[in-house]
Scaffold this motif. Structure first.
Motif, PDB file in Angstrom:
ATOM      1  N   GLY A  20      43.626  41.039  44.694  1.00 27.07           N
ATOM      2  CA  GLY A  20      43.327  41.584  46.015  1.00 27.07           C
ATOM      3  C   GLY A  20      42.179  42.575  45.984  1.00 27.07           C
ATOM      4  N   LYS A  21      42.155  43.422  44.987  1.00 29.46           N
ATOM      5  CA  LYS A  21      41.081  44.416  44.873  1.00 29.46           C
ATOM      6  C   LYS A  21      39.735  43.738  44.667  1.00 29.46           C
ATOM      7  N   ALA A  22      39.722  42.698  43.841  1.00 27.29           N
ATOM      8  CA  ALA A  22      38.474  41.976  43.585  1.00 27.29           C
ATOM      9  C   ALA A  22      37.987  41.254  44.831  1.00 27.29           C
ATOM     10  N   VAL A  23      38.910  40.667  45.592  1.00 30.53           N
ATOM     11  CA  VAL A  23      38.541  39.980  46.833  1.00 30.53           C
ATOM     12  C   VAL A  23      37.968  40.981  47.833  1.00 30.53           C
ATOM     13  N   GLY A 192      45.192  30.309  39.047  1.00 31.43           N
ATOM     14  CA  GLY A 192      45.123  30.163  37.598  1.00 31.43           C
ATOM     15  C   GLY A 192      45.719  31.390  36.930  1.00 31.43           C
ATOM     16  N   THR A 193      45.566  31.501  35.638  1.00 33.28           N
ATOM     17  CA  THR A 193      46.050  32.683  34.920  1.00 33.28           C
ATOM     18  C   THR A 193      44.941  33.724  34.921  1.00 33.28           C
ATOM     19  N   VAL A 194      45.228  34.852  35.544  1.00 29.76           N
ATOM     20  CA  VAL A 194      44.216  35.882  35.765  1.00 29.76           C
ATOM     21  C   VAL A 194      44.540  37.103  34.911  1.00 29.76           C
ATOM     22  N   ASP A 195      43.511  37.739  34.414  1.00 28.22           N
ATOM     23  CA  ASP A 195      43.676  38.905  33.550  1.00 28.22           C
ATOM     24  C   ASP A 195      44.082  40.112  34.387  1.00 28.22           C
ATOM     25  N   PHE A 212      41.210  33.891  33.418  1.00 27.49           N
ATOM     26  CA  PHE A 212      40.118  34.201  34.329  1.00 27.49           C
ATOM     27  C   PHE A 212      40.077  35.679  34.673  1.00 27.49           C
ATOM     28  N   THR A 213      38.885  36.169  34.942  1.00 24.54           N
ATOM     29  CA  THR A 213      38.751  37.521  35.468  1.00 24.54           C
ATOM     30  C   THR A 213      39.073  37.508  36.959  1.00 24.54           C
ATOM     31  N   ALA A 214      39.474  38.657  37.465  1.00 30.83           N
ATOM     32  CA  ALA A 214      39.771  38.755  38.895  1.00 30.83           C
ATOM     33  C   ALA A 214      38.516  38.509  39.728  1.00 30.83           C
ATOM     34  N   ASP A 215      37.360  38.935  39.239  1.00 30.59           N
ATOM     35  CA  ASP A 215      36.112  38.720  39.968  1.00 30.59           C
ATOM     36  C   ASP A 215      35.801  37.229  40.097  1.00 30.59           C
ATOM     37  N   PHE A 216      36.040  36.471  39.024  1.00 27.02           N
ATOM     38  CA  PHE A 216      35.820  35.022  39.066  1.00 27.02           C
ATOM     39  C   PHE A 216      36.727  34.379  40.115  1.00 27.02           C
ATOM     40  N   ALA A 240      39.968  25.726  41.431  1.00 19.49           N
ATOM     41  CA  ALA A 240      38.839  24.793  41.426  1.00 19.49           C
ATOM     42  C   ALA A 240      38.745  23.995  42.710  1.00 19.49           C
ATOM     43  N   GLY A 241      39.662  24.255  43.653  1.00 18.86           N
ATOM     44  CA  GLY A 241      39.656  23.532  44.907  1.00 18.86           C
ATOM     45  C   GLY A 241      40.366  22.201  44.835  1.00 18.86           C
ATOM     46  N   LYS A 242      41.099  21.947  43.748  1.00 17.73           N
ATOM     47  CA  LYS A 242      41.811  20.681  43.573  1.00 17.73           C
ATOM     48  C   LYS A 242      43.225  20.784  44.124  1.00 17.73           C
TER      49      LYS A 242
END
Length: 246
Positions: A20-23, A192-195, A212-216, A240-242
């Protein structure tokens, strides 16, 4: 109506968590948005570097959820992006269960409350203000493990069940919104799996390149929302939008 309400605005619920913070940061730097509402249990220490950010605190009680949503919608009648980023997998007294023997009522109730009940209450409180909105795209943080068809490993009883229940709630909401708020698009999103703190105890087993990073994830989530307009359907998508099987 204020001038800012005529431009696109965004809302992040769970805005101090990792994703949420990254978004919120990503959208604050996006010139499309005149304001980005960030709702969390704790106020940020410094708002100055993100001039578009509007911070609100909440205790996630039903009454407070209603008050926060009314405040946001009173100024932001043209919300174009909403992310509900709430979730828990482990805490001081609970974690993902590996067997039936590990099930405990209190833990199951807490995991269900955070992962399913709270997101649905936020969506419920927002919905009346979105009925005339011509284009509002909403992503709710789900998980691939909430897929019944994709469950080949078992375990993680509370978390899987809570996310599956969330998915069903969102599916029902999409049917209602297709009639009552035709400009709204709902997405159940698997990041995905986020750090972040949620995944930290389990990161050793994550394959290389899949943490994945939160920024990604914020960038990918923004792209997914941009690509999916209201169509009267809910989409269950990964980073990935899948599509993910229900």
């Amino acid at each position: 109506m204020t001038q800012s309400s005529l431009r696109e605005q965004a809302l992040v619920i769970g805005g101090r968590g990792g994703i949420g913070k990254a978004v919120a940061k990503h959208w604050c730097e996006d010139p499309r948005f005149s304001a980005v509402w960030e709702v969390s249990r704790h106020a940020p220490k410094d708002d100055s570097k993100f001039g578009r950010r509007r911070s609100l605190t909440t205790d996630h009680s039903e009454e407070d959820i209603g008050e926060v949503c009314r405040e946001v919608l009173a100024e932001s009648s043209r919300l174009s992006r909403v992310v509900i980023s709430l979730g828990t997998l482990h805490g001081v007294d609970y974690g993902p269960e590996k067997s039936l023997d590990a099930l405990r009522q209190a833990a199951m109730e807490e995991v269900y409350r955070v992962n399913c009940v709270l997101p649905m209450l936020w969506l419920s409180a927002l919905a009346p203000g979105l009925r005339k909105n011509p284009d509002c795209r909403i992503a709710v943080m789900s998980a691939r493990v909430g897929s019944i068809n994709d469950n080949g490993l078992g375990g993680w009883y509370s978390y899987r069940s809570a996310k599956a229940a969330l998915n069903m709630g969102l599916k029902s909401a999409s049917i209602e919104l297709a009639r009552r708020a035709k400009g709204v698009k709902l997405i159940a999103f698997h990041p995905g799996t986020v750090d972040t703190a949620l995944s930290e105890p389990f990161q050793r087993s994550v394959p290389e390149g899949k943490l994945f990073t939160a920024d990604f994830v914020a960038e990918r989530l923004t792209g997914v929302l941009d690509e999916h307009k209201a169509d009267g359907q809910i989409s269950y998508l990964d980073w990935a939008g899948k599509s993910i099987p229900w």
